[in-house]
Scaffold this motif. Structure first.
Motif, PDB file in Angstrom:
ATOM      1  N   PRO A  32       5.013  -7.490  10.463  1.00 19.57           N
ATOM      2  CA  PRO A  32       4.083  -6.446  10.016  1.00 19.57           C
ATOM      3  C   PRO A  32       4.386  -6.008   8.591  1.00 19.57           C
ATOM      4  CG  PRO A  32       5.798  -5.484  11.378  1.00 19.57           C
ATOM      5  CD  PRO A  32       6.073  -6.964  11.335  1.00 19.57           C
ATOM      6  N   LEU A  33       3.331  -5.831   7.803  1.00 23.55           N
ATOM      7  CA  LEU A  33       3.453  -5.163   6.513  1.00 23.55           C
ATOM      8  C   LEU A  33       3.212  -3.677   6.750  1.00 23.55           C
ATOM      9  CD1 LEU A  33       1.451  -7.582   4.189  1.00 23.55           C
ATOM     10  CD2 LEU A  33       3.921  -7.269   4.255  1.00 23.55           C
ATOM     11  N   TYR A  34       3.994  -2.829   6.140  1.00 23.23           N
ATOM     12  CA  TYR A  34       3.848  -1.401   6.374  1.00 23.23           C
ATOM     13  C   TYR A  34       4.110  -0.635   5.079  1.00 23.23           C
ATOM     14  CZ  TYR A  34       8.970  -1.686   6.917  1.00 23.23           C
ATOM     15  OH  TYR A  34      10.306  -1.925   6.729  1.00 23.23           O
ATOM     16  N   ASN A  35       3.809   0.667   5.130  1.00 19.91           N
ATOM     17  CA  ASN A  35       3.893   1.508   3.929  1.00 19.91           C
ATOM     18  C   ASN A  35       3.109   0.878   2.777  1.00 19.91           C
ATOM     19  OD1 ASN A  35       5.524   3.368   5.245  1.00 19.91           O
ATOM     20  ND2 ASN A  35       7.424   2.465   4.509  1.00 19.91           N
ATOM     21  N   ILE A  36       1.903   0.451   3.053  1.00 24.52           N
ATOM     22  CA  ILE A  36       1.072  -0.193   2.026  1.00 24.52           C
ATOM     23  C   ILE A  36       0.375   0.894   1.213  1.00 24.52           C
ATOM     24  CG2 ILE A  36      -0.801  -1.831   1.607  1.00 24.52           C
ATOM     25  CD1 ILE A  36      -0.191  -3.057   4.338  1.00 24.52           C
ATOM     26  N   LYS A  37       0.773   1.029  -0.048  1.00 21.22           N
ATOM     27  CA  LYS A  37       0.263   2.121  -0.882  1.00 21.22           C
ATOM     28  C   LYS A  37       0.275   1.709  -2.347  1.00 21.22           C
ATOM     29  CE  LYS A  37       2.622   5.412   2.149  1.00 21.22           C
ATOM     30  NZ  LYS A  37       3.740   6.379   2.226  1.00 21.22           N
ATOM     31  N   ALA A  39       2.580   2.159 -15.611  1.00 19.10           N
ATOM     32  CA  ALA A  39       1.186   2.157 -15.125  1.00 19.10           C
ATOM     33  C   ALA A  39       1.114   2.054 -13.611  1.00 19.10           C
ATOM     34  CB  ALA A  39       0.411   1.017 -15.782  1.00 19.10           C
ATOM     35  N   PRO A  40       1.540   3.070 -12.873  1.00 19.84           N
ATOM     36  CA  PRO A  40       1.613   2.969 -11.401  1.00 19.84           C
ATOM     37  C   PRO A  40       0.258   2.828 -10.713  1.00 19.84           C
ATOM     38  CG  PRO A  40       2.050   5.219 -12.127  1.00 19.84           C
ATOM     39  CD  PRO A  40       2.011   4.383 -13.360  1.00 19.84           C
ATOM     40  N   ARG A  41      -0.837   3.172 -11.384  1.00 20.77           N
ATOM     41  CA  ARG A  41      -2.147   3.127 -10.728  1.00 20.77           C
ATOM     42  C   ARG A  41      -2.602   1.706 -10.413  1.00 20.77           C
ATOM     43  NH1 ARG A  41      -2.218   7.108 -14.364  1.00 20.77           N
ATOM     44  NH2 ARG A  41      -2.725   9.224 -13.661  1.00 20.77           N
ATOM     45  N   THR A  42      -2.063   0.733 -11.124  1.00 18.80           N
ATOM     46  CA  THR A  42      -2.477  -0.655 -10.879  1.00 18.80           C
ATOM     47  C   THR A  42      -1.381  -1.463 -10.172  1.00 18.80           C
ATOM     48  OG1 THR A  42      -1.742  -1.288 -13.109  1.00 18.80           O
ATOM     49  CG2 THR A  42      -4.051  -0.651 -12.836  1.00 18.80           C
ATOM     50  N   LEU A  43      -0.467  -0.777  -9.524  1.00 22.08           N
ATOM     51  CA  LEU A  43       0.590  -1.438  -8.763  1.00 22.08           C
ATOM     52  C   LEU A  43       0.376  -1.186  -7.275  1.00 22.08           C
ATOM     53  CD1 LEU A  43       3.971  -0.777 -10.654  1.00 22.08           C
ATOM     54  CD2 LEU A  43       2.983  -2.993 -10.097  1.00 22.08           C
ATOM     55  N   LEU A  44       0.462  -2.242  -6.476  1.00 22.28           N
ATOM     56  CA  LEU A  44       0.383  -2.118  -5.026  1.00 22.28           C
ATOM     57  C   LEU A  44       1.775  -2.396  -4.452  1.00 22.28           C
ATOM     58  CD1 LEU A  44      -1.455  -1.731  -2.518  1.00 22.28           C
ATOM     59  CD2 LEU A  44      -1.693  -4.218  -2.453  1.00 22.28           C
ATOM     60  N   THR A  45       2.239  -1.517  -3.561  1.00 24.48           N
ATOM     61  CA  THR A  45       3.554  -1.704  -2.941  1.00 24.48           C
ATOM     62  C   THR A  45       3.404  -1.786  -1.427  1.00 24.48           C
ATOM     63  OG1 THR A  45       4.056   0.648  -2.620  1.00 24.48           O
ATOM     64  CG2 THR A  45       4.550  -0.287  -4.773  1.00 24.48           C
ATOM     65  N   MET A  46       4.298  -2.522  -0.800  1.00 22.67           N
ATOM     66  CA  MET A  46       4.317  -2.621   0.668  1.00 22.67           C
ATOM     67  C   MET A  46       5.700  -3.079   1.096  1.00 22.67           C
ATOM     68  SD  MET A  46       1.867  -5.947   0.812  1.00 22.67           S
ATOM     69  CE  MET A  46       0.950  -5.321  -0.591  1.00 22.67           C
ATOM     70  N   ASN A  47       6.098  -2.672   2.299  1.00 25.19           N
ATOM     71  CA  ASN A  47       7.414  -3.026   2.815  1.00 25.19           C
ATOM     72  C   ASN A  47       7.319  -4.140   3.842  1.00 25.19           C
ATOM     73  OD1 ASN A  47       8.106   0.416   2.617  1.00 25.19           O
ATOM     74  ND2 ASN A  47       9.080  -1.135   1.355  1.00 25.19           N
TER      75      ASN A  47
END
Length: 811
Positions: free
Chosen positions: A664-669, A456-464
């Motif tokens: 910094p948090l980055y690549n937030i998607k 279920a990738p639509r309800t997952l938030l990722t960030m580096n």
């Protein structure tokens, strides 16, 4: 020259006289020429001029490859690079660089930037100079003397407001003070997507390493030295190194590459060439359409040509007149095609995510330039000749006496009919190949999206997040940060679960980073043998977060801490490949070779595989370790939410800033966007192939309709006789439909084997799609046949409604 001018004037009058035929021809050619012009602009950007500097044809990339393990491009070891500098004679200079990510702090909000560590001679070797300041000196390649930085033009504009006095200023980079020594020229971002450059400084010990391949090497050929000569010399040097250092070099092959090929990449080149062929097919279908329209238009001028011949006009003069008219049609199509191409390119550029575009070599140079205009002019002339040559030659063959007596019926008319039929068969065949190719690419894209739906990738938030080594040098400091961060994030409103992982699936944009590992009791069978796997450092709940099922043993737990025995969980593909026929639980593995300082880890469980990349069709072996036993510098935060994950971004930033305001948090998607951006290239190819397939379908149906309509008008006299002798409406319908569908069936029979061969060739580029895909090889031919039947039915119905008396008088 005056006679040609007269022919042009007369041709324009003839085209204006047959306005409908002229309009249909111009639109058909515009679709074909426009698609080709847009595709040429992409080819020019991706394949011909992807490098942002002059004389790129003299620059060569030197990479390692390991074909037996499908490693096409890999960096080289530092010691190898320094050996090449001493031994190679084909290059003026050799330079090296390595990718890095740095955090800018201290003068505004923290910002993560793409950085490259470069040897001091890189810019000079490429022939580029900064807009402001100087390049690095060799002295700055020494550890401790490498606190200088060069800013990219875009970063200088955006973060530092184009400060003209930026040179000499000190900025904070990962907590350290760096001096700005230069600002690069606008548009220069090599190696892509560089935003800043720092010196490549190595200790004497690191310069001697041959086991760590992280240097990317480029060189400039000496004057008079060809690429093949340099490649032969470097491969000879690499062979000697493999013999001298078999433990680290055996199995690796040096692969010299022109810089354009290196920057573009194999798959981009293959897909670009494939699409260039597809637009070529569309143009051929358009030319066949126009040729059939030309036959219909010219047939009404048989008497004109006979009179001109009788008055002394040569056959060549008639052919020239008709070719000029055909080229005029193509020029009209080219003018409209340029507008279509401009629109195509604007659509292509508008829908590419900026985070992806910056990694695509040549993307910023896509436009209609002078080269595209010259290309359009060239294919306009060629298309005019292709679509006009057959009608011109056949029409000029007519016998004067027969034409004047019989209005053109006879052998020439039959020859025209056969040629028109052949053109329709060719259109059907080419359209079928394009449709099936488009169907395979669309199915490929759908398969790539569907394979990730299990978590279920639509309800997952990722960030580096990357911890700077200055403040977080000890494992205890890194562990304390991660523990506190996870504790804060798990109690945020709207967060169902929070986990960390090194890199989630599809995070590398299609690439899969692997590291070597060793198995206790299973030394390498031969020198140079490489065991590799994806190495993931995770929090124990990562498996539940992504719905990864346990197959054997147990999962990682919170009790697997720094003081506990080192443990790991492996993927099913790793267990299957390296522990065939035995239970891997209880076995011991370690990251690195047998002599590596890292600890042996006990395998405590086996889990399902996760698909990491659209490039890899097979599952990639994966090793999972608990973050408490090896606290990472770099990590990806993953949050499960009940709804839109983007609503959590501000809250997450606040929680991380509360621990360390300079991080910094980055690549937030959202995870679904990570996947989409990773396969955006496939999406583009699928969309473009589908559009081209649709255009081919329309053009083919128009071609069939035109040929059958003309056939009905040519056979009006015959139809009248048949109806006078008792033929019914159904008989006439069957006769016309049989004629058209026979051509369609022949076209399908020719196109299917070609499409099958294409599908077999594409299997290496497709994921989860068989070469014999039922939808593509059954559904799409039936669709084409149905459209062709409709195109045949309309003229057939008109033929069945003919008045026999009028038909008998038809001449």
């Amino acid at each position: 020259m005056f006679s040609i001018f007269q022919d042009v004037q007369f041709g324009l009058r003839m085209l204006a006289k047959h306005r409908l035929a002229t309009l249909v021809s111009i639109v058909a050619l515009a679709l074909g020429i426009g698609a080709n012009t847009a595709m040429f602009s992409l080819v020019e950007a991706f394949l011909l001029h992807p490098a942002p500097f002059e004389n790129s044809d003299r620059i060569v990339a030197l990479v390692d490859a390991r074909p037996q393990q499908n490693i096409d491009m890999n960096g080289v070891a530092p010691a190898t690079f320094f050996d090449w500098r001493k031994e190679a004679h084909s290059f003026d200079q050799l330079a090296a660089y390595a990718w890095d990510e740095l955090s800018l702090t201290g003068d505004g909000h923290p910002q993560k930037v793409q950085a490259f560590k470069i040897s001091a001679n890189l810019f000079a070797m490429l022939g580029v100079q900064p807009k402001l300041g100087r390049v690095f000196s060799e002295d700055e390649e020494a550890p401790g003397e490498d606190q200088e930085i060069i800013l990219g033009h875009a970063l200088w504009e955006q973060r530092y407001a184009s400060d003209p006095n930026i040179l000499g200023k000190s900025i904070k980079v990962d907590g350290k003070a760096y001096t700005v020594v230069a600002v690069m020229t606008k548009g220069f971002d090599f190696p892509m997507p560089a935003e800043v450059w720092v010196p490549l400084a190595l200790s004497a010990k690191d310069r001697e390493r041959r086991d760590n391949r992280w240097y990317w090497v480029v060189g400039r050929l000496k004057p008079g030295v060809s690429f093949s000569e340099a490649a032969a010399e470097m491969q000879g040097i690499a062979q000697r190194q493999a013999e001298a250092y078999p433990d680290t070099n055996k199995g690796w092959q040096l692969r010299p590459m022109p810089i354009a090929e290196f920057m573009t990449g194999y798959l981009t080149r293959q897909y670009t060439i494939l699409l260039m062929g597809a637009v070529g097919f569309v143009l051929l279908i358009a030319c066949a359409d126009v040729a059939n329209v030309q036959f219909a238009r010219i047939s009404g001028r048989s008497n004109e040509f006979a009179v001109r011949t009788a008055m002394g006009g040569s056959r060549w003069r008639i052919v020239r007149q008709l070719l000029i008219e055909s080229i005029l049609l193509s020029c009209g199509g080219a003018a409209l095609g340029l507008l279509i191409a401009e629109w195509d390119l604007s659509m292509i550029l508008a829908h590419m995510p900026p985070d992806v575009a910056k990694f695509i070599a040549g993307w910023k140079t896509i436009r209609l330039d002078s080269g595209a205009f010259l290309f359009t002019l060239a294919i306009a002339v060629v298309s005019g000749i292709i679509s006009g040559i057959a009608p011109s030659l056949l029409s000029s063959r007519a016998s004067v006496s027969e034409t004047l007596k019989e209005s053109g019926r006879g052998s020439v008319s039959r020859a025209r009919g056969r040629l028109r039929g052949s053109l329709v068969v060719a259109e059907i065949s080419l359209a079928l190949v394009l449709l099936i190719g488009a169907g395979l690419f669309v199915k490929n894209f759908q398969g790539l999206v569907a394979v990730n739906e299990s978590y279920a990738p639509r309800t997952l938030l990722t960030m580096n997040l990357t911890l700077p080594d200055m403040q977080y040098a000890t494992p205890a400091a890194r562990l304390a940060f991660h523990e506190q961060m996870l504790e804060r994030l798990r109690v945020l409103p709207g967060v169902q679960s929070a986990a960390i992982v090194t890199r989630p699936p599809y995070a590398e944009g299609g690439e899969v980073g692997q590291s070597s590992f060793s198995i206790e009791g299973q030394p390498s069978v031969q020198r140079g043998e490489l065991r590799s796997a994806i190495i993931e450092t995770i929090s124990p709940n990562y498996f539940q977060l992504l719905n990864i099922a346990l197959r054997q043993g147990r999962l990682l737990s919170d009790s697997d801490g720094a003081e506990a025995p080192a443990v790991t969980v492996i993927s099913e593909s790793l267990a299957r490949r390296y522990f065939p026929g035995e239970n891997p639980v209880g076995k011991h593995i370690k990251v690195g070779d047998m002599s590596a300082e890292r600890p042996w880890m006990t395998v405590v469980g086996v889990v399902d595989d996760v698909h990491y990349s659209w490039i890899e069709k097979q599952d990639v072996p994966t090793i999972y370790g608990p973050f408490r036993q090896a606290p990472p510098y770099f990590t990806t935060i993953m949050l499960r939410t009940p709804g839109d994950p983007l609503q959590l971004i501000s809250a997450v930033r606040e929680q991380v800033a509360a621990i360390d305001p300079d991080l910094p948090l980055y690549n937030i998607k959202p995870m679904d966007r990570v996947i989409t951006e990773s396969i955006i290239g496939i999406a583009y190819v699928a969309a473009m192939a589908a559009v081209l397939g649709g255009i081919a379908l329309v053009l083919a149906s128009v071609g069939i309709f035109g040929v059958m309509s003309y056939s009905v008008s040519e056979r009006a006299h015959e139809i009248g006789i048949r109806m006078s002798l008792g033929a019914q409406t159904a008989d006439i319908l069957r006769m016309v439909l049989r004629s058209g569908m026979t051509l369609t069936v022949i076209g399908l029979a020719i196109g299917l084997p070609i499409a099958f061969a294409l599908a077999r060739a594409l299997t290496a580029l497709l994921f989860g799609v068989e070469a014999i895909d039922p939808f593509s090889f059954i559904g799409l031919p039936l669709l084409l046949a149905a459209v062709a039947a409709l195109a045949c039915y309309l003229p057939a119905r008109r033929a069945a409604r003919l008045d026999p008396l009028k038909a008998l008088r038809y001449e």
